[in-house]
Design a protein around this motif. Structure first.
Motif, PDB file in Angstrom:
ATOM      1  N   TYR A 288     -21.004 -46.930 -95.111  1.00 27.91           N
ATOM      2  CA  TYR A 288     -20.461 -46.166 -93.992  1.00 27.91           C
ATOM      3  C   TYR A 288     -20.396 -44.694 -94.363  1.00 27.91           C
ATOM      4  O   TYR A 288     -19.605 -44.279 -95.210  1.00 27.91           O
ATOM      5  CB  TYR A 288     -19.067 -46.672 -93.621  1.00 27.91           C
ATOM      6  CG  TYR A 288     -18.460 -45.962 -92.433  1.00 27.91           C
ATOM      7  CD1 TYR A 288     -18.921 -46.210 -91.150  1.00 27.91           C
ATOM      8  CD2 TYR A 288     -17.431 -45.042 -92.598  1.00 27.91           C
ATOM      9  CE1 TYR A 288     -18.381 -45.566 -90.052  1.00 27.91           C
ATOM     10  CE2 TYR A 288     -16.866 -44.388 -91.511  1.00 27.91           C
ATOM     11  CZ  TYR A 288     -17.351 -44.655 -90.230  1.00 27.91           C
ATOM     12  OH  TYR A 288     -16.810 -44.001 -89.144  1.00 27.91           O
ATOM     13  N   THR A 289     -21.251 -43.900 -93.750  1.00 28.18           N
ATOM     14  CA  THR A 289     -21.244 -42.456 -93.982  1.00 28.18           C
ATOM     15  C   THR A 289     -20.538 -41.707 -92.862  1.00 28.18           C
ATOM     16  O   THR A 289     -20.328 -40.498 -92.958  1.00 28.18           O
ATOM     17  CB  THR A 289     -22.674 -41.914 -94.114  1.00 28.18           C
ATOM     18  OG1 THR A 289     -23.426 -42.273 -92.942  1.00 28.18           O
ATOM     19  CG2 THR A 289     -23.359 -42.496 -95.341  1.00 28.18           C
TER      20      THR A 289
ATOM     21  N   SER B 251     -29.064 -41.524 -94.316  1.00 34.48           N
ATOM     22  CA  SER B 251     -27.870 -41.742 -93.496  1.00 34.48           C
ATOM     23  C   SER B 251     -27.043 -40.467 -93.390  1.00 34.48           C
ATOM     24  O   SER B 251     -26.518 -40.136 -92.319  1.00 34.48           O
ATOM     25  CB  SER B 251     -27.030 -42.876 -94.097  1.00 34.48           C
ATOM     26  OG  SER B 251     -25.929 -43.181 -93.282  1.00 34.48           O
ATOM     27  N   VAL B 252     -26.915 -39.735 -94.495  1.00 40.16           N
ATOM     28  CA  VAL B 252     -26.193 -38.465 -94.460  1.00 40.16           C
ATOM     29  C   VAL B 252     -26.917 -37.480 -93.551  1.00 40.16           C
ATOM     30  O   VAL B 252     -26.286 -36.752 -92.769  1.00 40.16           O
ATOM     31  CB  VAL B 252     -26.021 -37.896 -95.878  1.00 40.16           C
ATOM     32  CG1 VAL B 252     -25.408 -36.493 -95.840  1.00 40.16           C
ATOM     33  CG2 VAL B 252     -25.158 -38.821 -96.728  1.00 40.16           C
TER      34      VAL B 252
ATOM     35  N   MET C  96     -18.335 -44.947-103.288  1.00 35.06           N
ATOM     36  CA  MET C  96     -17.645 -44.981-102.003  1.00 35.06           C
ATOM     37  C   MET C  96     -16.124 -44.982-102.143  1.00 35.06           C
ATOM     38  O   MET C  96     -15.419 -44.864-101.153  1.00 35.06           O
ATOM     39  CB  MET C  96     -18.066 -46.228-101.207  1.00 35.06           C
ATOM     40  CG  MET C  96     -19.442 -46.121-100.586  1.00 35.06           C
ATOM     41  SD  MET C  96     -20.777 -46.413-101.754  1.00 35.06           S
ATOM     42  CE  MET C  96     -20.810 -48.196-101.790  1.00 35.06           C
TER      43      MET C  96
ATOM     44  N   TRP D  40     -26.783 -37.786-100.316  1.00 33.38           N
ATOM     45  CA  TRP D  40     -25.626 -38.622-100.620  1.00 33.38           C
ATOM     46  C   TRP D  40     -25.017 -38.150-101.934  1.00 33.38           C
ATOM     47  O   TRP D  40     -25.684 -38.077-102.958  1.00 33.38           O
ATOM     48  CB  TRP D  40     -26.011 -40.088-100.728  1.00 33.38           C
ATOM     49  CG  TRP D  40     -24.871 -40.927-101.234  1.00 33.38           C
ATOM     50  CD1 TRP D  40     -24.729 -41.455-102.480  1.00 33.38           C
ATOM     51  CD2 TRP D  40     -23.692 -41.292-100.524  1.00 33.38           C
ATOM     52  NE1 TRP D  40     -23.544 -42.138-102.579  1.00 33.38           N
ATOM     53  CE2 TRP D  40     -22.877 -42.050-101.395  1.00 33.38           C
ATOM     54  CE3 TRP D  40     -23.228 -41.043 -99.216  1.00 33.38           C
ATOM     55  CZ2 TRP D  40     -21.647 -42.571-101.012  1.00 33.38           C
ATOM     56  CZ3 TRP D  40     -21.995 -41.564 -98.842  1.00 33.38           C
ATOM     57  CH2 TRP D  40     -21.234 -42.325 -99.734  1.00 33.38           C
TER      58      TRP D  40
ATOM     59  N   GLU E 175     -26.146 -38.357 -90.030  1.00 35.17           N
ATOM     60  CA  GLU E 175     -24.758 -37.970 -89.739  1.00 35.17           C
ATOM     61  C   GLU E 175     -24.675 -36.472 -89.455  1.00 35.17           C
ATOM     62  O   GLU E 175     -24.038 -36.039 -88.483  1.00 35.17           O
ATOM     63  CB  GLU E 175     -23.885 -38.338 -90.933  1.00 35.17           C
ATOM     64  CG  GLU E 175     -22.455 -38.669 -90.607  1.00 35.17           C
ATOM     65  CD  GLU E 175     -22.298 -40.017 -89.921  1.00 35.17           C
ATOM     66  OE1 GLU E 175     -21.655 -40.036 -88.846  1.00 35.17           O
ATOM     67  OE2 GLU E 175     -22.788 -41.026 -90.437  1.00 35.17           O
TER      68      GLU E 175
ATOM     69  N   THR F 121     -29.307 -43.301 -99.636  1.00 38.91           N
ATOM     70  CA  THR F 121     -28.392 -43.066 -98.526  1.00 38.91           C
ATOM     71  C   THR F 121     -28.513 -41.646 -97.989  1.00 38.91           C
ATOM     72  O   THR F 121     -27.875 -41.303 -96.990  1.00 38.91           O
ATOM     73  CB  THR F 121     -26.946 -43.375 -98.963  1.00 38.91           C
ATOM     74  OG1 THR F 121     -26.905 -44.690 -99.515  1.00 38.91           O
ATOM     75  CG2 THR F 121     -25.962 -43.329 -97.817  1.00 38.91           C
TER      76      THR F 121
ATOM     77  N   SER G 174     -18.485 -49.789 -97.953  1.00 34.29           N
ATOM     78  CA  SER G 174     -17.608 -48.686 -98.349  1.00 34.29           C
ATOM     79  C   SER G 174     -16.168 -49.095 -98.602  1.00 34.29           C
ATOM     80  O   SER G 174     -15.341 -48.257 -98.968  1.00 34.29           O
ATOM     81  CB  SER G 174     -17.663 -47.592 -97.279  1.00 34.29           C
ATOM     82  OG  SER G 174     -18.982 -47.066 -97.201  1.00 34.29           O
TER      83      SER G 174
ATOM     84  N   SER H  70     -23.668 -43.894 -88.718  1.00 32.61           N
ATOM     85  CA  SER H  70     -24.179 -45.088 -89.396  1.00 32.61           C
ATOM     86  C   SER H  70     -23.787 -46.351 -88.641  1.00 32.61           C
ATOM     87  O   SER H  70     -24.585 -47.288 -88.515  1.00 32.61           O
ATOM     88  CB  SER H  70     -23.673 -45.139 -90.841  1.00 32.61           C
ATOM     89  OG  SER H  70     -22.261 -45.075 -90.899  1.00 32.61           O
TER      90      SER H  70
ATOM     91  N   PRO I 194     -21.135 -34.758 -95.297  1.00 28.78           N
ATOM     92  CA  PRO I 194     -21.702 -34.858 -93.957  1.00 28.78           C
ATOM     93  C   PRO I 194     -20.810 -34.307 -92.857  1.00 28.78           C
ATOM     94  O   PRO I 194     -21.273 -34.088 -91.733  1.00 28.78           O
ATOM     95  CB  PRO I 194     -21.917 -36.373 -93.772  1.00 28.78           C
ATOM     96  CG  PRO I 194     -20.971 -37.013 -94.710  1.00 28.78           C
ATOM     97  CD  PRO I 194     -20.867 -36.091 -95.885  1.00 28.78           C
TER      98      PRO I 194
END
Length: 591
Positions: free
Chosen positions: A212-213, A70-71, A522, A30, A74, A67, A241, A217, A35
């Motif tokens: 929100y990535t 999450s990345v 964000m 992150w 993605e 995070t 975000s 996500s 991403p």
């Protein structure tokens, strides 16, 4: 023929082949990797500008934001992931992102741990081939590279090695629904990876996965909602975000604003509270000392452990909600008293009178030194930093380190003495920081070359009530420069308290804009004015991330210096008094 052949510990299995992309510095995904392109965007990292897609990425570990998982998800789902990930040490955050991709979506990449010697042996190699636990590297390897994040069958049913309660088994067999079953499966896989022998009960959760990535996500959260997910413990939500109430009037593109807001709604549909703050320790629900919790968001984890004395790991995005859905967490790491002791002793010189820029700068620098080791800092006993100073220190520390907590001798609750922080043991390492060392980090955070300031960004982490009051006092009787924007990010609860106290109206009269629900990591255009060339902040965390996230260089300084810049339109090049001793020595500085 390979020039080297290694055996690694398999965290996620598979085979891969590709060009090696190697660095001996940890990387936060992150704020460190885009991403949607696979580019390394951390402008302080040696791999800055490199593309990870389809290459075997070798880094010691992740660092910084929770995070990162999450990345990673993605990247895997959109086809921009590395072909494989080779680590020096286990990294929960990055590995969890791969595990979620595998368990829920049937896609993954190999993840292996090589240890210090094996990892170092990769330096200078060009090609890498991975097959199970075997890693071969050389100048040229003939095997063609498979596609990154190759499809695979979802993981087969396995028998956990942990000691399970009847309640754990009921969750795992689906008696409480498909969402809880999937969540327990992920919790147990991570617990085994971490070496836990059993789980423990947690009393509350703070969810970072609501950031929100990208589509993955939202896809993850909606899948849980569709499976009937409901949290089993009180659960708060991190910054999302967008400012959920005002993103349209702020000019945010609906293509981003709608899914970002929908992601927050999805987590609330699981029973989470509407809190939307990256500083949950400022809420009335903040945990007590010794309370077992599951918090994600790197600065919040560090603050909870270090300042509140609560107990949590640095939980990755997605594992946080899985634990909230089960109420059970691995009994490992900082959940256990012996694992909370410092192993790195850091000594500070006499520094004289300090301003509030000192603490984020020191946190940033200490994080660079400690890696994943828990440090204890000696030399601030008389300074008596307040909670805002500790918040700023912890956020910057969490940005550059992988450690879940810190101690400050004579200040933080588990460090009444140096000996208590060390658990009665001798430190494994002792380092002394000099003013000249801090000066180098000062110049690293001050990436802007021109004095002009177009935007002053405050509130990363979210502003506290006392910071709102301090800012109002600094702005009283002054006029903001018409060409400078000054924006403060804070949680809804703090904004309401500040409004009732009259601080919001006073600051808005000065020209301050408030943003709630979201945070600077964000925020982009148009909240950041498109014509803004240079930013100023008092956040060590944002000074690090902003050049990569929003493509603008940064001036870093105290809150008072930020107000001066907001009034004059330029940043002073004068160093704080506590840094001038380092500047007086003729030392080379890399800007």
């Amino acid at each position: 023929m390979p020039e080297i052949s290694l055996q690694g510990r398999v965290l996620v299995g598979g085979a891969a082949h590709g060009e090696l992309l190697y660095a001996d510095v940890g990387l936060s995904f992150w704020g460190g990797i885009d991403p949607f392109s696979g580019e390394v965007i951390d402008r302080h990292h040696p791999l800055s500008g490199a593309i990870v897609t389809g290459r075997v990425l070798a880094i010691p570990s992740g660092r910084g934001s929770c995070t990162g998982s999450s990345v990673m998800l993605e990247l895997i789902l959109n086809g921009h992931a590395p072909a494989a990930l080779l680590l020096e040490q286990v990294d929960d955050i990055l590995t969890l992102g791969v595990m979620v991709a595998e368990q829920l979506f049937g896609r993954a990449i190999p993840v292996l741990v090589l240890g210090p010697e094996g990892f170092a042996a990769l330096a200078g190699q060009r090609q890498v081939r991975i097959d199970g636990s075997r890693v071969e590297a050389g100048a040229a390897l003939a095997t063609p590279a498979p596609a990154a994040s190759a499809s695979r069958e979802p993981q087969a049913t396995w028998t956990p090695r942990l000691a399970l309660t009847d309640g754990d088994r009921a969750l795992l067999t689906g008696e409480h629904g498909k969402a809880a079953q999937a969540a327990m499966g992920i919790v147990l896989r991570m617990a085994e990876l971490q070496g836990a022998e059993e789980l423990l009960d947690v009393t509350q959760a703070h969810i970072d996965g609501c950031i929100y990535t990208g589509p993955a996500s939202l896809r993850f959260a909606r899948q849980l909602v569709d499976w009937g997910a409901r949290v089993r413990v009180p659960t708060t939500l991190n910054s999302i975000s967008v400012d959920q109430r005002r993103w349209r009037e702020q000019g945010i593109d609906a293509a981003f604003g709608e899914p970002a807001a929908a992601l927050g709604d999805a987590y609330m549909a699981m029973g989470a509270q509407l809190s939307f703050t990256c500083a949950p320790y400022l809420l009335d629900s903040a945990p007590q000392a010794g309370e077992q919790i599951v918090w994600a968001e790197s600065n919040a984890v560090v603050y909870a452990n270090s300042v509140l004395g609560a107990r949590t790991l640095k939980y990755p995005d997605y594992l946080d909600i899985c634990i909230a859905l089960t109420g059970r967490a691995p009994r490992i790491g900082c959940h256990l008293a012996p694992q909370r002791h410092a192993r790195l002793h850091i000594q500070l010189p006499p520094l004289g009178e300090l301003d509030d820029a000192f603490y984020p700068l020191l946190g940033y620098h200490v994080g660079l030194l400690c890696g994943s080791e828990i440090p204890v800092i000696e030399g601030l006993e008389q300074a008596a930093p307040d909670t805002d100073a500790l918040k700023a220190f912890g956020a910057a520390f969490a940005t550059t380190s992988a450690a879940p907590m810190f101690h400050i001798a004579g200040v933080t609750p588990e460090a009444a003495t140096l000996e208590q922080a060390l658990g009665g043991q001798a430190p494994q390492r002792t380092l002394r920081i000099e003013a000249a060392d801090l000066l180098r980090s000062w110049h690293e955070l001050n990436s802007a070359q021109e004095p002009r300031v177009d935007l002053v960004s405050l509130g990363n982490p979210h502003f506290s009530f006392s910071e709102c009051a301090q800012l109002a006092a600094l702005c009283a009787g002054r006029r903001k420069h018409p060409d400078v924007a000054l924006v403060v990010a804070c949680g809804r609860a703090i904004h309401e308290r500040a409004r009732q106290a009259g601080h919001v109206s006073a600051l808005e009269a000065f020209g301050v804009q408030f943003v709630t629900d979201t945070c600077w990591c964000m925020l982009g255009e148009p909240v950041i004015p498109p014509g803004a060339r240079t930013l100023m902040t008092n956040s060590g965390k944002y000074a690090h991330y902003a050049p990569g996230l929003v493509g603008r260089p940064v001036h870093f300084g105290s809150l008072a210096a930020c107000v001066e810049a907001a009034c004059s339109g330029v940043a002073s090049d004068r160093l704080p008094a506590w840094l001038q001793a380092g500047a007086a020595r003729e030392i080379p500085v890399h800007v």
